[in-house]
Scaffold this motif. Structure first.
Motif, PDB file in Angstrom:
ATOM      1  N   VAL A  68       0.819  -1.258  -0.163  1.00  0.00           N
ATOM      2  CA  VAL A  68       0.060  -0.175  -0.002  1.00  0.00           C
ATOM      3  C   VAL A  68       0.983   1.338  -0.006  1.00  0.00           C
ATOM      4  N   TYR A  72       0.214   2.564  -3.559  1.00  0.00           N
ATOM      5  CA  TYR A  72      -1.101   3.192  -3.366  1.00  0.00           C
ATOM      6  C   TYR A  72      -0.845   4.421  -2.551  1.00  0.00           C
ATOM      7  N   SER A  76      -4.426   5.791  -0.812  1.00  0.00           N
ATOM      8  CA  SER A  76      -4.753   5.217   0.610  1.00  0.00           C
ATOM      9  C   SER A  76      -4.818   6.510   1.333  1.00  0.00           C
ATOM     10  N   PHE A  81     -10.435   4.315   1.764  1.00  0.00           N
ATOM     11  CA  PHE A  81      -9.491   3.334   1.341  1.00  0.00           C
ATOM     12  C   PHE A  81      -9.003   2.411   2.544  1.00  0.00           C
ATOM     13  N   GLU A  83      -7.640  -2.342   3.600  1.00  0.00           N
ATOM     14  CA  GLU A  83      -7.715  -3.484   2.884  1.00  0.00           C
ATOM     15  C   GLU A  83      -9.027  -4.136   2.375  1.00  0.00           C
ATOM     16  N   LYS A  86      -9.347  -1.936  -1.420  1.00  0.00           N
ATOM     17  CA  LYS A  86      -8.161  -1.356  -2.128  1.00  0.00           C
ATOM     18  C   LYS A  86      -8.385  -1.831  -3.516  1.00  0.00           C
TER      19      LYS A  86
END
Length: 562
Positions: A68, A72, A76, A81, A83, A86
């Motif tokens: 992440v 991301y 993120s 956002f 898990e 995602k």
């Protein structure tokens, strides 16, 4: 593939909030419609892999991982956002864009069928009559080519189909609508509401107007109060393209959906000054294809549609499709927030709430309505809500051992928080341009985004802090915390204005029907069409503009005017 097989009545680029509505309306009016989406397909329920997972079922308990942080790093940062969601956000390493070093911009995106309709915040408010008149009144930018009365019946239509829950309140700055029954306020919210309305005659508080059902509708089941919306809702309890507009379009038999289709440009017929179709790159094979239609709707998101028009260069339009005004890409706006005001309340320690309501409260704009604030124009509205403090309260307590753990099982006091969203003015130098030097994995130029909040927004933020604190203080709040974090454009995820509507082709891209002044069979109905931003969440307005534009476009097609 032959040209005949690639011929449609209409093409819609994008399948999110606006694209889904364009597809539904075009298909229901009998047009054979191709919907192009640059990302992967997402099927309702089938492709919501985390919709029922508990925290301990995730590899990292829902928290950030090294992947992440490395891939991301922009996405993120948004509230939705984690898990569990995602897979509904773009990989930032694979989707580059640039901005000046001193002007951060957070471009929050979801490239897949349904787009950000799967992860949006669902707050749904009409713009008020004063919002459509504001630019003309203040001598800012250009005047909207429409007024509230032009859009009101389309707001009605959209609200009734989407399913918006909320209260009609009878205030001019928050127009009433066609609502399902409202969600209930929590006890601390009712307390703060009563205090506000007792002590001020210029402001009030209501439950949020949200695209979460409180009654079953069509094939959708009312909200289950799980507050897992950003993972995709298997009940269809909130509005998304997957649960609502795309199934309606598909049911007509008139929709063809093509994912993995990156629209590289709109193809112009320079003999007629109309668009013939679009050129795409197949994201899986890297092959180019062309598709043709009588009318084209660009609904690829504000920056997505603007990129397509900027990249659609020709001898007729060397600066981008229909861009004789030179306004394409300019006047970028986003709502500014990241001001937080919070207080604790000792009342109601014997009360709790059931479930996890995916909604909050709303205090509509109250500044610069009856009198002019000396430091800024326009205004802001407060979102937020109350919460019974539970496990999280333990972070503030001292202790250890079994007795401490037992104490954590007992809820703490109630909290009440305010988070305002403020209007941003349309500034010419807040703009996006093509960056030919930084290209994506398909060899296409990327966007360079040059945008900042200026003095009017900065002065407004000071007032957000002041009024938020005073409302909680008067209501009896304790331990009040107020922060004004650095505001970053894009982070409101309400980017808009880069292909604005207007009355004059010399100063705007679109006319009052969202139709390109210079290319009459191309319509743009996402956020790029906005002439000003107001301070309300804008998605409801995008949907209403889209339904209205489709009605006009089909009427013009029947008259052989397109």
């Amino acid at each position: 593939m032959s040209k005949e097989k690639n011929q449609f009545d209409a093409i819609v680029v994008g399948s999110g909030i606006s694209g889904g509505w364009a597809a539904k309306e075009l298909c229901e009016k009998g047009l054979k419609t191709l919907v192009l989406e640059r990302g992967r397909n997402v099927e309702h329920i089938k492709d919501y892999p985390t919709m029922n997972k508990a925290p301990w079922e995730f590899d990292h308990r829902g928290k950030e991982s090294r992947e992440v942080q490395e891939e991301y790093y922009v996405q993120s940062k948004t509230y939705a956002f984690d898990e569990g969601s995602k897979h509904f956000w773009v990989n930032d390493k694979e989707n580059p864009y640039t901005h000046p070093d001193n002007k951060e911009f957070r471009w929050i995106r979801g490239n897949h069928v349904g787009g950000r309709s799967l992860t949006w915040g669902r707050q749904s408010y009409r713009l008020a009559p004063m919002d459509f008149e504001a630019n003309a009144k203040d001598g800012i930018a250009v005047d909207w080519p429409i007024r509230y009365e032009d859009l009101a019946p389309w707001y009605d239509k959209v609200e009734e189909f989407v399913g918006i829950s909320g209260r009609n309140e009878g205030y001019a700055q928050l127009p009433d609508g066609k609502f399902q029954p409202p969600m209930d306020m929590y006890c601390v919210e009712e307390k703060v509401k009563g205090s506000i309305e007792k002590n001020w005659d210029d402001r009030f508080m209501t439950i949020g107007r949200t695209a979460n059902l409180t009654q079953n509708k069509h094939n959708r089941t009312k909200c289950q109060y799980r507050n897992l919306c950003s993972r995709g809702c298997p009940f269809g309890g909130y509005f998304s393209s997957q649960a609502s507009t795309l199934p309606a379009a598909s049911a007509t038999g008139n929709m063809t959906l093509r994912p993995h289709s990156i629209v590289e440009s709109v193809i112009l017929d320079e003999n007629t000054n109309k668009a013939k179709g679009v050129r795409i790159i197949d994201a899986e094979t890297n092959e180019y294809h062309e598709y043709y239609a009588k009318v084209i709707f660009l609904c690829a998101s504000t920056l997505g549609s603007t990129w397509i028009m900027l990249n659609s260069k020709s001898d007729r339009f060397p600066d981008g499709l229909g861009n004789t005004s030179g306004t394409l890409g300019k006047y970028l706006m986003d709502h500014h927030f990241e001001v937080y005001v919070k207080a604790e309340f000792d009342d109601f320690k014997d009360k709790y709430h059931t479930g996890y309501r995916p909604n909050g409260i709303y205090v509509p704009r109250f500044q610069n309505i009856k009198s002019q604030h000396p430091d800024f124009i326009r205004g802001y509205g407060f979102q937020g809500g109350g919460n019974r403090v539970g496990w999280g309260y333990g972070n503030r307590l001292a202790g250890f051992g079994a007795e401490f753990k037992d104490a954590l099982m007992k809820p703490g006091p109630w909290e009440m928080s305010f988070m305002p969203f403020g209007e941003t003015l349309p500034y010419e130098d807040n703009q996006v341009t093509l960056n030919e030097n930084v290209r994506d994995k398909w060899g296409l130029p990327t966007l360079h985004i040059d945008c900042e909040f200026k003095d009017n927004e900065k002065q407004m933020r000071k007032d957000m802090m002041k009024t938020g604190k005073e409302m909680l203080e008067v209501a009896g709040g304790k331990n009040i915390e107020a922060v004004n974090l650095p505001a970053v454009p894009g982070f409101g995820i309400h980017e808009m204005g880069t292909a604005r509507m207007g009355r004059d082709p010399k100063t705007s891209m679109l006319n009052k029907h969202n139709q390109l002044h210079e290319v009459p069979n191309v319509f743009v109905t996402d956020g790029s069409a906005m002439t000003s931003s107001a301070c309300q969440n804008p998605s409801l307005t995008y949907m209403a503009l889209t339904a209205r534009a489709v009605d006009f476009a089909v009427s013009e097609l029947k008259k052989m005017n397109l």
